[in-house]
Design an enzyme around this catalytic site. Structure first.
Site, short mmCIF file in Angstrom:
data_model
loop_
_atom_site.label_atom_id
_atom_site.label_comp_id
_atom_site.label_asym_id
_atom_site.label_seq_id
_atom_site.Cartn_x
_atom_site.Cartn_y
_atom_site.Cartn_z
N TRP A 101 0.81 -1.22 0.00
CA TRP A 101 0.00 0.00 0.00
C TRP A 101 0.85 1.26 0.00
CZ3 TRP A 101 -4.27 -1.09 -1.96
CH2 TRP A 101 -4.86 -2.33 -1.73
N ASP A 172 -1.04 6.61 6.33
CA ASP A 172 -2.18 5.78 5.94
C ASP A 172 -2.47 4.79 7.07
OD1 ASP A 172 -3.99 4.01 4.89
OD2 ASP A 172 -2.80 3.46 3.14
N LYS A 196 -11.92 -1.48 7.84
CA LYS A 196 -11.13 -2.36 8.70
C LYS A 196 -11.60 -2.23 10.15
CE LYS A 196 -8.11 -2.53 5.13
NZ LYS A 196 -7.81 -3.67 4.26
#
Length: 360
Positions: A101, A172, A196
């Site tokens: 990511w 992030d 999440k």
């Protein structure tokens, strides 16, 4: 109701109490005669929901008035573009990559370098099993911002200490927000996809220090401009109203259960139990440096990969869902976000031991 242990990396398991409350309010929210999904985001009723969600999040994370809290759309991936468009503006951005990511964020930012919006510098690149040593980092002297991903869901690599750099830190937090306390004041921007630890997919949180709101490039689209979104209360267009509402219920649930400090203790206990089960076995393995093992996403491999399919088939029959590892890494992965209970992780480790005893 037969709720099973869902170890999916995202969209992830949500607290049963939250879903039950949402179920009870689904057709008729607070006597309005309509669902939350059906009321205007401009109505007084919905403004009340949105305001309380922000207040509860500020309480959970101790977010000061010098930070704006935005409830946006597009997922964290849209922020890979929004960040350079809002913050780069002719300067230099530093990116640390430690997995899939953060690498995607870096590659997206490089596209804006090619368009002449500024320079994008790769500080260091990890191998998916460890974090590059700080002494190897190639930091810029006057970076506009420093970007990293504290927790990489695919590889299971986590950075627990906030990097010490002389630039606003952009992070992030998609897969570890609200999992343990952090000092928001250490960051310029925190962003996180909701699916999440926050709520359902479709919502993205952005927490940004207000002094960073004046740097957007002229190329930045209105819908991605943080200052514009703040001035319009995150409602420049119709927001993800139901996801916002459900996220507010999750914030209430966390507060009712002791806040982030309490859930962090449970999360540590879950991770320690699972890693101990792996480490005490010759049948399972985890390749990540123990100092950087994620407490949210635990990848593991079987010594005999020919047993992978059987492991997944039998674990599903045992009520343990979505344990297949990401295709980049293979093997297995247990994502043990806030909604996963210690008892569910205990069930997983008991299954793992029994499977090893039978097939090892």
């Amino acid at each position: 109701m037969n709720r099973l242990a869902n170890f999916c990396a995202g969209p992830a398991s949500m607290p049963t109490a939250v879903l039950e409350k949402a179920q009870s309010e689904l057709l008729n929210w607070r006597g309005t005669g309509a669902s939350v999904m059906e009321i205007s985001h401009r109505s007084a009723d919905y403004i009340e929901i949105a305001t309380k969600a922000e207040q509860d999040l500020r309480k959970l994370m101790n977010i000061g008035d010098d930070y704006a809290v935005l409830f946006l759309q597009g997922g964290a991936a849209l922020q890979f573009s929004a960040i350079p468009l809002n913050l780069l503006n002719g300067g230099t951005a530093d990116y640390l990559t430690t997995g899939t990511w953060s690498e995607k964020a870096y590659k997206e930012a490089k596209r804006y370098e090619a368009l002449g919006l500024g320079r994008v510098n790769l500080v260091a690149s990890g191998d998916g099993m460890d974090v590059p040593a700080v002494e190897t980092w190639q930091l810029s002297e006057q970076a506009s911002y420093f970007h990293y991903c504290p927790n990489e869901t695919i590889h299971g690599v986590q950075i627990f200490e906030t990097p010490k750099v002389n630039a606003p830190i952009v992070a992030d937090f998609s897969s570890c927000i609200l999992s343990e306390p952090i000092n928001v004041n250490d960051f310029g921007v925190i962003y996180a996809g909701a699916q999440k630890n926050i709520g359902p997919a479709g919502l993205t949180l952005v927490i940004i220090r207000k002094d960073l709101l004046e740097q957007a490039s002229a190329w930045c689209p209105n819908i991605m401009n943080y200052k514009n979104q703040l001035e319009n209360d995150s409602m420049l267009n119709t927001p993800s109203t139901y996801a916002w509402y459900l996220s507010g219920l999750v914030f209430e649930w966390l507060l009712d259960n002791g806040g982030v400090e309490a859930i962090a203790k449970t999360n540590r206990a879950k991770a320690e139990l699972l890693y101990r089960t792996i480490d005490e076995s010759d049948f399972y393995s985890n390749k990540v440096n123990p100092k950087h093992r994620s407490i949210m996403n635990v990848p593991f491999q079987l010594a005999n990969t020919e047993l992978d399919k059987l492991f997944l088939d039998e674990s599903k029959k045992a009520g343990l869902l979505n344990l297949k590892g990401h295709r980049v890494v293979g093997g297995m992965r247990a994502s043990i976000y806030n909604a996963i209970t210690l008892e569910q992780v205990q069930s997983l480790t008991e299954f793992m031991k029994a499977f090893e005893q039978k097939h090892g």
